[in-house]
Scaffold this active site. Structure first.
Site, PDB file in Angstrom:
ATOM      1  N   CYS A 109      -9.222   3.761   0.011  1.00 39.39           N
ATOM      2  CA  CYS A 109      -8.396   4.962  -0.153  1.00 39.39           C
ATOM      3  C   CYS A 109      -8.165   5.253  -1.637  1.00 39.39           C
ATOM      4  O   CYS A 109      -7.427   4.537  -2.302  1.00 39.39           O
ATOM      5  CB  CYS A 109      -7.070   4.732   0.590  1.00 39.39           C
ATOM      6  SG  CYS A 109      -5.776   5.914   0.222  1.00 39.39           S
ATOM      7  N   CYS A 125      -4.559   5.890  -2.688  1.00 36.05           N
ATOM      8  CA  CYS A 125      -3.809   4.627  -2.657  1.00 36.05           C
ATOM      9  C   CYS A 125      -3.980   3.890  -3.983  1.00 36.05           C
ATOM     10  O   CYS A 125      -3.008   3.371  -4.547  1.00 36.05           O
ATOM     11  CB  CYS A 125      -4.297   3.730  -1.523  1.00 36.05           C
ATOM     12  SG  CYS A 125      -4.077   4.415   0.130  1.00 36.05           S
TER      13      CYS A 125
END
Length: 107
Positions: A31, A34
């Site tokens: 991600c 993230c």
């Protein structure tokens, strides 16, 4: 101070039984957002270590907890107090926006 990793094995002790408020960062290796928000969380953890613990939970490695807390998009952040979710924040944000979301726990 960087946010430490928690797993299904350590979640209860590190998060649910913690005396302080705990922000759990639900994230995954793949991600991008993230990874982008991670250094911001580390800064907030360092600046507010006396009031707020910040931990990271990899949703790929801990799918049961991701399911339990209904994580459908990442990054997702949940703040726990006394074992209960008291705040949910979804999505990567710049530091001032995250600090505003967390003001009740860090100011």
């Amino acid at each position: 101070m960087t946010a430490r990793a928690v797993t299904e094995a350590t979640f209860e002790q590190e998060v649910l039984m913690n005396d302080k408020a705990v922000l759990v960062d639900f994230w995954a290796e793949w991600c991008g957002p993230c990874r982008a928000v991670s250094p911001i969380l580390d800064q907030i953890a360092t600046e507010n270590s006396d009031r707020l613990d910040i931990v990271k939970l990899n949703v790929d490695e801990n799918p049961n907890l991701a399911m339990k807390y209904q994580i459908t998009a990442i990054p997702a952040f949940k703040v726990f107090e006394k074992g209960e979710v008291v705040k949910t924040v979804i999505g990567a944000k710049p530091k001032p926006a995250l600090e505003a979301d967390l003001a009740a726990f860090i100011s």
